[in-house]
Design a protein around this motif. Structure first.
Motif, PDB file in Angstrom:
ATOM      1  N   ALA A 151       0.823  -1.203   0.000  1.00  0.00           N
ATOM      2  CA  ALA A 151       0.000   0.000   0.000  1.00  0.00           C
ATOM      3  C   ALA A 151       0.862   1.260   0.000  1.00  0.00           C
ATOM      4  N   GLY A 152       1.962   1.233   0.749  1.00  0.00           N
ATOM      5  CA  GLY A 152       2.839   2.388   0.796  1.00  0.00           C
ATOM      6  C   GLY A 152       3.455   2.699  -0.558  1.00  0.00           C
ATOM      7  N   MET A 153       3.876   1.673  -1.285  1.00  0.00           N
ATOM      8  CA  MET A 153       4.453   1.892  -2.606  1.00  0.00           C
ATOM      9  C   MET A 153       3.405   2.414  -3.573  1.00  0.00           C
ATOM     10  N   ARG A 154       2.178   1.929  -3.460  1.00  0.00           N
ATOM     11  CA  ARG A 154       1.112   2.417  -4.336  1.00  0.00           C
ATOM     12  C   ARG A 154       0.833   3.894  -4.082  1.00  0.00           C
ATOM     13  N   PHE A 155       0.783   4.304  -2.817  1.00  0.00           N
ATOM     14  CA  PHE A 155       0.580   5.711  -2.499  1.00  0.00           C
ATOM     15  C   PHE A 155       1.727   6.557  -3.046  1.00  0.00           C
ATOM     16  N   PHE A 156       2.948   6.054  -2.914  1.00  0.00           N
ATOM     17  CA  PHE A 156       4.113   6.795  -3.402  1.00  0.00           C
ATOM     18  C   PHE A 156       4.041   7.008  -4.908  1.00  0.00           C
ATOM     19  N   LEU A 157       3.665   5.962  -5.647  1.00  0.00           N
ATOM     20  CA  LEU A 157       3.560   6.088  -7.095  1.00  0.00           C
ATOM     21  C   LEU A 157       2.451   7.066  -7.487  1.00  0.00           C
ATOM     22  N   GLN A 158       1.350   7.056  -6.743  1.00  0.00           N
ATOM     23  CA  GLN A 158       0.274   8.006  -7.019  1.00  0.00           C
ATOM     24  C   GLN A 158       0.742   9.439  -6.834  1.00  0.00           C
ATOM     25  N   TYR A 159       1.444   9.701  -5.751  1.00  0.00           N
ATOM     26  CA  TYR A 159       1.887  11.064  -5.478  1.00  0.00           C
ATOM     27  C   TYR A 159       2.959  11.516  -6.470  1.00  0.00           C
ATOM     28  N   VAL A 160       3.862  10.626  -6.834  1.00  0.00           N
ATOM     29  CA  VAL A 160       4.879  10.981  -7.835  1.00  0.00           C
ATOM     30  C   VAL A 160       4.217  11.267  -9.179  1.00  0.00           C
ATOM     31  N   GLY A 161       3.268  10.411  -9.574  1.00  0.00           N
ATOM     32  CA  GLY A 161       2.549  10.652 -10.819  1.00  0.00           C
ATOM     33  C   GLY A 161       1.766  11.949 -10.789  1.00  0.00           C
ATOM     34  N   CYS A 162       1.154  12.267  -9.650  1.00  0.00           N
ATOM     35  CA  CYS A 162       0.417  13.525  -9.513  1.00  0.00           C
ATOM     36  C   CYS A 162       1.361  14.722  -9.603  1.00  0.00           C
ATOM     37  N   PHE A 163       2.551  14.605  -9.021  1.00  0.00           N
ATOM     38  CA  PHE A 163       3.538  15.682  -9.072  1.00  0.00           C
ATOM     39  C   PHE A 163       3.940  15.980 -10.511  1.00  0.00           C
ATOM     40  N   PHE A 164       4.295  14.940 -11.260  1.00  0.00           N
ATOM     41  CA  PHE A 164       4.706  15.140 -12.644  1.00  0.00           C
ATOM     42  C   PHE A 164       3.535  15.612 -13.504  1.00  0.00           C
ATOM     43  N   ALA A 165       2.331  15.092 -13.249  1.00  0.00           N
ATOM     44  CA  ALA A 165       1.172  15.505 -14.037  1.00  0.00           C
ATOM     45  C   ALA A 165       0.843  16.976 -13.810  1.00  0.00           C
ATOM     46  N   PHE A 166       0.964  17.436 -12.576  1.00  0.00           N
ATOM     47  CA  PHE A 166       0.669  18.843 -12.270  1.00  0.00           C
ATOM     48  C   PHE A 166       1.618  19.780 -13.005  1.00  0.00           C
ATOM     49  N   PHE A 167       2.922  19.531 -12.878  1.00  0.00           N
ATOM     50  CA  PHE A 167       3.888  20.425 -13.514  1.00  0.00           C
ATOM     51  C   PHE A 167       3.890  20.264 -15.027  1.00  0.00           C
ATOM     52  N   SER A 168       3.649  19.062 -15.514  1.00  0.00           N
ATOM     53  CA  SER A 168       3.610  18.859 -16.964  1.00  0.00           C
ATOM     54  C   SER A 168       2.444  19.611 -17.587  1.00  0.00           C
ATOM     55  N   THR A 169       1.282  19.548 -16.937  1.00  0.00           N
ATOM     56  CA  THR A 169       0.132  20.297 -17.445  1.00  0.00           C
ATOM     57  C   THR A 169       0.394  21.790 -17.416  1.00  0.00           C
ATOM     58  N   SER A 187       4.645  10.565 -16.229  1.00  0.00           N
ATOM     59  CA  SER A 187       3.522  10.385 -15.310  1.00  0.00           C
ATOM     60  C   SER A 187       2.584   9.286 -15.803  1.00  0.00           C
ATOM     61  N   GLY A 188       2.303   9.276 -17.110  1.00  0.00           N
ATOM     62  CA  GLY A 188       1.436   8.242 -17.647  1.00  0.00           C
ATOM     63  C   GLY A 188       2.029   6.852 -17.521  1.00  0.00           C
ATOM     64  N   ALA A 189       3.355   6.751 -17.700  1.00  0.00           N
ATOM     65  CA  ALA A 189       4.007   5.446 -17.552  1.00  0.00           C
ATOM     66  C   ALA A 189       3.925   4.946 -16.114  1.00  0.00           C
ATOM     67  N   LEU A 190       4.094   5.841 -15.156  1.00  0.00           N
ATOM     68  CA  LEU A 190       3.987   5.441 -13.750  1.00  0.00           C
ATOM     69  C   LEU A 190       2.579   4.959 -13.415  1.00  0.00           C
ATOM     70  N   LEU A 191       1.579   5.652 -13.926  1.00  0.00           N
ATOM     71  CA  LEU A 191       0.205   5.332 -13.559  1.00  0.00           C
ATOM     72  C   LEU A 191      -0.342   4.116 -14.289  1.00  0.00           C
ATOM     73  N   THR A 192       0.172   3.819 -15.469  1.00  0.00           N
ATOM     74  CA  THR A 192      -0.343   2.675 -16.230  1.00  0.00           C
ATOM     75  C   THR A 192       0.458   1.410 -15.952  1.00  0.00           C
ATOM     76  N   CYS A 193       1.771   1.486 -16.125  1.00  0.00           N
ATOM     77  CA  CYS A 193       2.599   0.277 -15.981  1.00  0.00           C
ATOM     78  C   CYS A 193       2.766  -0.124 -14.516  1.00  0.00           C
ATOM     79  N   CYS A 194       3.125   0.823 -13.677  1.00  0.00           N
ATOM     80  CA  CYS A 194       3.420   0.486 -12.277  1.00  0.00           C
ATOM     81  C   CYS A 194       2.143   0.261 -11.468  1.00  0.00           C
ATOM     82  N   MET A 195       1.126   1.108 -11.642  1.00  0.00           N
ATOM     83  CA  MET A 195      -0.107   0.928 -10.892  1.00  0.00           C
ATOM     84  C   MET A 195      -0.831  -0.340 -11.298  1.00  0.00           C
ATOM     85  N   TYR A 196      -0.605  -0.825 -12.507  1.00  0.00           N
ATOM     86  CA  TYR A 196      -1.254  -2.052 -12.949  1.00  0.00           C
ATOM     87  C   TYR A 196      -0.804  -3.242 -12.115  1.00  0.00           C
TER      88      TYR A 196
END
Length: 239
Positions: free
Chosen positions: A1-19, A181-190
Protein backbone atom coordinates in the motif's frame (compact mmCIF):
# COMPACT_ATOMS: atom_id res chain seq x y z
CA UNK A 1 0.00 0.00 0.00
CA UNK A 2 2.84 2.39 0.80
CA UNK A 3 4.45 1.89 -2.61
CA UNK A 4 1.11 2.42 -4.34
CA UNK A 5 0.58 5.71 -2.50
CA UNK A 6 4.11 6.80 -3.40
CA UNK A 7 3.56 6.09 -7.10
CA UNK A 8 0.27 8.01 -7.02
CA UNK A 9 1.89 11.06 -5.48
CA UNK A 10 4.88 10.98 -7.83
CA UNK A 11 2.55 10.65 -10.82
CA UNK A 12 0.42 13.52 -9.51
CA UNK A 13 3.54 15.68 -9.07
CA UNK A 14 4.71 15.14 -12.64
CA UNK A 15 1.17 15.50 -14.04
CA UNK A 16 0.67 18.84 -12.27
CA UNK A 17 3.89 20.42 -13.51
CA UNK A 18 3.61 18.86 -16.96
CA UNK A 19 0.13 20.30 -17.45
CA UNK A 20 1.36 23.69 -16.27
CA UNK A 21 4.34 23.59 -18.62
CA UNK A 22 2.16 22.70 -21.61
CA UNK A 23 -0.34 25.47 -20.90
CA UNK A 24 2.45 28.01 -20.30
CA UNK A 25 4.25 27.07 -23.50
CA UNK A 26 1.05 27.38 -25.54
CA UNK A 27 0.21 30.87 -24.32
CA UNK A 28 3.66 32.48 -24.06
CA UNK A 29 5.43 34.45 -26.76
CA UNK A 30 8.93 32.98 -27.03
CA UNK A 31 8.74 30.00 -29.37
CA UNK A 32 11.25 31.79 -31.62
CA UNK A 33 13.87 34.28 -30.47
CA UNK A 34 16.38 36.25 -32.53
CA UNK A 35 19.73 34.48 -32.64
CA UNK A 36 21.86 37.60 -33.13
CA UNK A 37 20.98 39.23 -29.79
CA UNK A 38 24.58 40.41 -29.28
CA UNK A 39 24.23 42.74 -32.28
CA UNK A 40 20.70 43.91 -31.56
CA UNK A 41 19.39 46.50 -29.15
CA UNK A 42 16.17 44.55 -28.64
CA UNK A 43 15.05 40.96 -28.16
CA UNK A 44 12.44 39.75 -30.61
CA UNK A 45 10.28 36.78 -29.68
CA UNK A 46 7.58 35.08 -31.71
CA UNK A 47 4.88 32.96 -30.14
CA UNK A 48 1.91 31.06 -31.47
CA UNK A 49 -0.43 34.04 -31.07
CA UNK A 50 1.65 37.23 -31.04
CA UNK A 51 5.12 38.68 -31.47
CA UNK A 52 6.90 40.79 -28.84
CA UNK A 53 9.90 43.09 -28.95
CA UNK A 54 11.74 43.93 -25.72
CA UNK A 55 14.24 46.76 -25.51
CA UNK A 56 17.52 45.57 -24.03
CA UNK A 57 18.29 48.84 -22.22
CA UNK A 58 15.01 49.92 -20.60
CA UNK A 59 13.12 46.58 -20.70
CA UNK A 60 10.04 48.06 -22.39
CA UNK A 61 8.07 45.37 -24.21
CA UNK A 62 5.77 45.89 -27.17
CA UNK A 63 3.59 43.05 -28.48
CA UNK A 64 1.63 42.75 -31.72
CA UNK A 65 -1.04 40.10 -32.09
CA UNK A 66 -1.30 38.10 -35.26
CA UNK A 67 -4.27 38.32 -37.57
CA UNK A 68 -7.49 36.47 -36.86
CA UNK A 69 -7.35 32.69 -36.56
CA UNK A 70 -9.37 32.58 -39.78
CA UNK A 71 -6.64 34.42 -41.67
CA UNK A 72 -4.00 32.61 -43.67
CA UNK A 73 -1.07 31.49 -41.51
CA UNK A 74 1.92 29.22 -42.13
CA UNK A 75 1.19 25.51 -41.84
CA UNK A 76 3.79 25.23 -39.08
CA UNK A 77 1.94 27.77 -36.94
CA UNK A 78 -1.55 26.34 -37.49
CA UNK A 79 -0.61 22.72 -36.81
CA UNK A 80 1.46 23.62 -33.75
CA UNK A 81 -1.48 25.54 -32.32
CA UNK A 82 -3.84 22.61 -32.87
CA UNK A 83 -1.47 20.04 -31.36
CA UNK A 84 -0.60 22.14 -28.32
CA UNK A 85 -4.24 22.95 -27.53
CA UNK A 86 -5.08 19.25 -27.83
CA UNK A 87 -2.23 18.40 -25.47
CA UNK A 88 -3.41 21.04 -22.98
CA UNK A 89 -6.98 19.70 -22.90
CA UNK A 90 -5.94 16.04 -22.57
CA UNK A 91 -3.34 16.78 -19.90
CA UNK A 92 -5.87 18.83 -17.93
CA UNK A 93 -8.45 16.05 -17.97
CA UNK A 94 -5.78 13.48 -17.09
CA UNK A 95 -4.70 15.51 -14.06
CA UNK A 96 -8.29 15.96 -12.85
CA UNK A 97 -8.95 12.22 -13.16
CA UNK A 98 -5.77 11.51 -11.24
CA UNK A 99 -6.83 13.79 -8.39
CA UNK A 100 -10.14 11.92 -8.12
CA UNK A 101 -8.30 8.60 -8.10
CA UNK A 102 -5.93 9.45 -5.26
CA UNK A 103 -6.51 7.43 -2.10
CA UNK A 104 -6.25 10.56 0.04
CA UNK A 105 -9.21 12.17 -1.76
CA UNK A 106 -12.60 11.27 -0.26
CA UNK A 107 -14.20 10.24 -3.53
CA UNK A 108 -15.72 6.73 -3.63
CA UNK A 109 -13.87 5.72 -0.45
CA UNK A 110 -15.54 2.28 -0.39
CA UNK A 111 -14.62 1.45 -4.00
CA UNK A 112 -10.84 1.00 -4.14
CA UNK A 113 -10.97 -0.91 -7.42
CA UNK A 114 -12.87 1.90 -9.13
CA UNK A 115 -10.34 4.45 -7.85
CA UNK A 116 -7.54 2.29 -9.19
CA UNK A 117 -9.22 2.16 -12.59
CA UNK A 118 -9.55 5.95 -12.50
CA UNK A 119 -5.78 6.18 -12.01
CA UNK A 120 -5.24 3.86 -14.97
CA UNK A 121 -7.53 5.96 -17.18
CA UNK A 122 -5.66 9.06 -16.06
CA UNK A 123 -2.34 7.47 -17.00
CA UNK A 124 -3.58 6.55 -20.48
CA UNK A 125 -4.92 10.09 -20.98
CA UNK A 126 -1.59 11.62 -19.99
CA UNK A 127 0.27 9.31 -22.36
CA UNK A 128 -2.00 10.38 -25.21
CA UNK A 129 -1.56 14.05 -24.21
CA UNK A 130 2.22 13.78 -24.45
CA UNK A 131 2.08 12.67 -28.07
CA UNK A 132 0.71 15.86 -29.71
CA UNK A 133 2.71 17.98 -27.27
CA UNK A 134 6.07 16.47 -28.14
CA UNK A 135 5.17 16.33 -31.84
CA UNK A 136 4.20 19.99 -32.02
CA UNK A 137 7.12 21.37 -30.00
CA UNK A 138 9.83 19.23 -31.61
CA UNK A 139 8.50 19.79 -35.10
CA UNK A 140 8.42 23.55 -34.53
CA UNK A 141 11.97 23.55 -33.18
CA UNK A 142 13.30 21.41 -36.02
CA UNK A 143 11.57 23.60 -38.60
CA UNK A 144 13.11 26.75 -37.12
CA UNK A 145 16.55 25.13 -37.03
CA UNK A 146 16.30 23.86 -40.62
CA UNK A 147 15.12 27.26 -41.87
CA UNK A 148 18.00 29.06 -40.14
CA UNK A 149 20.57 26.50 -41.31
CA UNK A 150 19.40 26.72 -44.93
CA UNK A 151 19.72 30.51 -44.86
CA UNK A 152 23.22 30.29 -43.42
CA UNK A 153 24.19 27.60 -45.92
CA UNK A 154 23.12 29.75 -48.86
CA UNK A 155 24.63 32.93 -47.32
CA UNK A 156 21.25 34.62 -47.18
CA UNK A 157 20.79 37.33 -44.56
CA UNK A 158 17.30 38.74 -44.12
CA UNK A 159 18.06 41.04 -41.19
CA UNK A 160 16.82 38.80 -38.35
CA UNK A 161 17.53 35.11 -37.84
CA UNK A 162 15.69 33.09 -35.24
CA UNK A 163 16.29 30.07 -33.03
CA UNK A 164 13.72 28.24 -30.90
CA UNK A 165 13.19 29.78 -27.49
CA UNK A 166 12.20 28.82 -23.97
CA UNK A 167 8.48 28.39 -24.74
CA UNK A 168 9.40 25.56 -27.08
CA UNK A 169 11.56 24.02 -24.35
CA UNK A 170 8.60 24.21 -21.95
CA UNK A 171 6.47 22.30 -24.44
CA UNK A 172 9.08 19.56 -24.71
CA UNK A 173 9.50 19.34 -20.93
CA UNK A 174 5.73 19.21 -20.35
CA UNK A 175 5.30 16.47 -22.94
CA UNK A 176 8.08 14.35 -21.46
CA UNK A 177 6.55 14.85 -18.02
CA UNK A 178 3.20 13.58 -19.32
CA UNK A 179 4.91 10.50 -20.72
CA UNK A 180 6.65 9.85 -17.40
CA UNK A 181 3.52 10.38 -15.31
CA UNK A 182 1.44 8.24 -17.65
CA UNK A 183 4.01 5.45 -17.55
CA UNK A 184 3.99 5.44 -13.75
CA UNK A 185 0.20 5.33 -13.56
CA UNK A 186 -0.34 2.68 -16.23
CA UNK A 187 2.60 0.28 -15.98
CA UNK A 188 3.42 0.49 -12.28
CA UNK A 189 -0.11 0.93 -10.89
CA UNK A 190 -1.25 -2.05 -12.95
CA UNK A 191 0.94 -4.29 -10.79
CA UNK A 192 -1.20 -3.47 -7.73
CA UNK A 193 -4.49 -4.43 -9.36
CA UNK A 194 -4.38 -8.07 -8.27
CA UNK A 195 -3.37 -7.10 -4.74
CA UNK A 196 -6.24 -4.68 -4.45
CA UNK A 197 -8.77 -7.14 -5.84
CA UNK A 198 -7.63 -9.78 -3.36
CA UNK A 199 -7.54 -7.43 -0.43
CA UNK A 200 -11.07 -6.12 -0.85
CA UNK A 201 -13.58 -9.00 -1.36
CA UNK A 202 -16.80 -8.26 -3.13
CA UNK A 203 -20.13 -7.88 -1.38
CA UNK A 204 -21.44 -11.03 -3.07
CA UNK A 205 -18.65 -13.14 -1.63
CA UNK A 206 -19.27 -11.64 1.82
CA UNK A 207 -22.98 -12.46 1.64
CA UNK A 208 -22.22 -15.94 0.38
CA UNK A 209 -19.85 -16.57 3.26
CA UNK A 210 -22.35 -15.19 5.74
CA UNK A 211 -25.16 -17.45 4.59
CA UNK A 212 -22.85 -20.46 4.46
CA UNK A 213 -21.79 -19.83 8.06
CA UNK A 214 -25.40 -19.43 9.11
CA UNK A 215 -26.31 -22.71 7.47
CA UNK A 216 -23.49 -24.49 9.25
CA UNK A 217 -24.52 -23.03 12.61
CA UNK A 218 -28.13 -24.01 12.02
CA UNK A 219 -27.17 -27.54 11.11
CA UNK A 220 -25.01 -27.87 14.19
CA UNK A 221 -27.72 -26.76 16.62
CA UNK A 222 -30.59 -28.54 14.91
CA UNK A 223 -31.93 -31.27 17.21
CA UNK A 224 -31.79 -34.88 16.08
CA UNK A 225 -34.99 -36.56 14.82
CA UNK A 226 -37.30 -37.65 17.63
CA UNK A 227 -37.44 -41.32 18.57
CA UNK A 228 -40.69 -43.30 18.85
CA UNK A 229 -40.58 -43.15 22.67
CA UNK A 230 -40.13 -39.39 22.62
CA UNK A 231 -43.08 -38.98 20.24
CA UNK A 232 -45.30 -41.08 22.51
CA UNK A 233 -44.21 -39.05 25.55
CA UNK A 234 -44.99 -35.82 23.68
CA UNK A 235 -48.49 -37.10 22.79
CA UNK A 236 -49.20 -38.13 26.40
CA UNK A 237 -48.02 -34.75 27.65
CA UNK A 238 -50.32 -32.84 25.27
CA UNK A 239 -53.23 -35.04 26.32
Amino acid sequence: AGMRFFLQYVGCFFAFFSTGFLIASTWTDCWMVNADDSLEVSTKCRGLWWECVTNVFDGIQTCDEYDSIFAEHPVKLVLTRAMMITADVLAGFGFLFLVLGLDCVKFLPDEPLIKLRICLVSGVTLLIAGLPGITGSVWYAVDVYVERSSLLFHDVFLGIQYKFGWSCWLGMAGSLGCFLSGALLTCCMYLFRETSSGRFPSAYSLRKGYFSAGTIVTNVHMPSPQTATAKMYAVDTRV
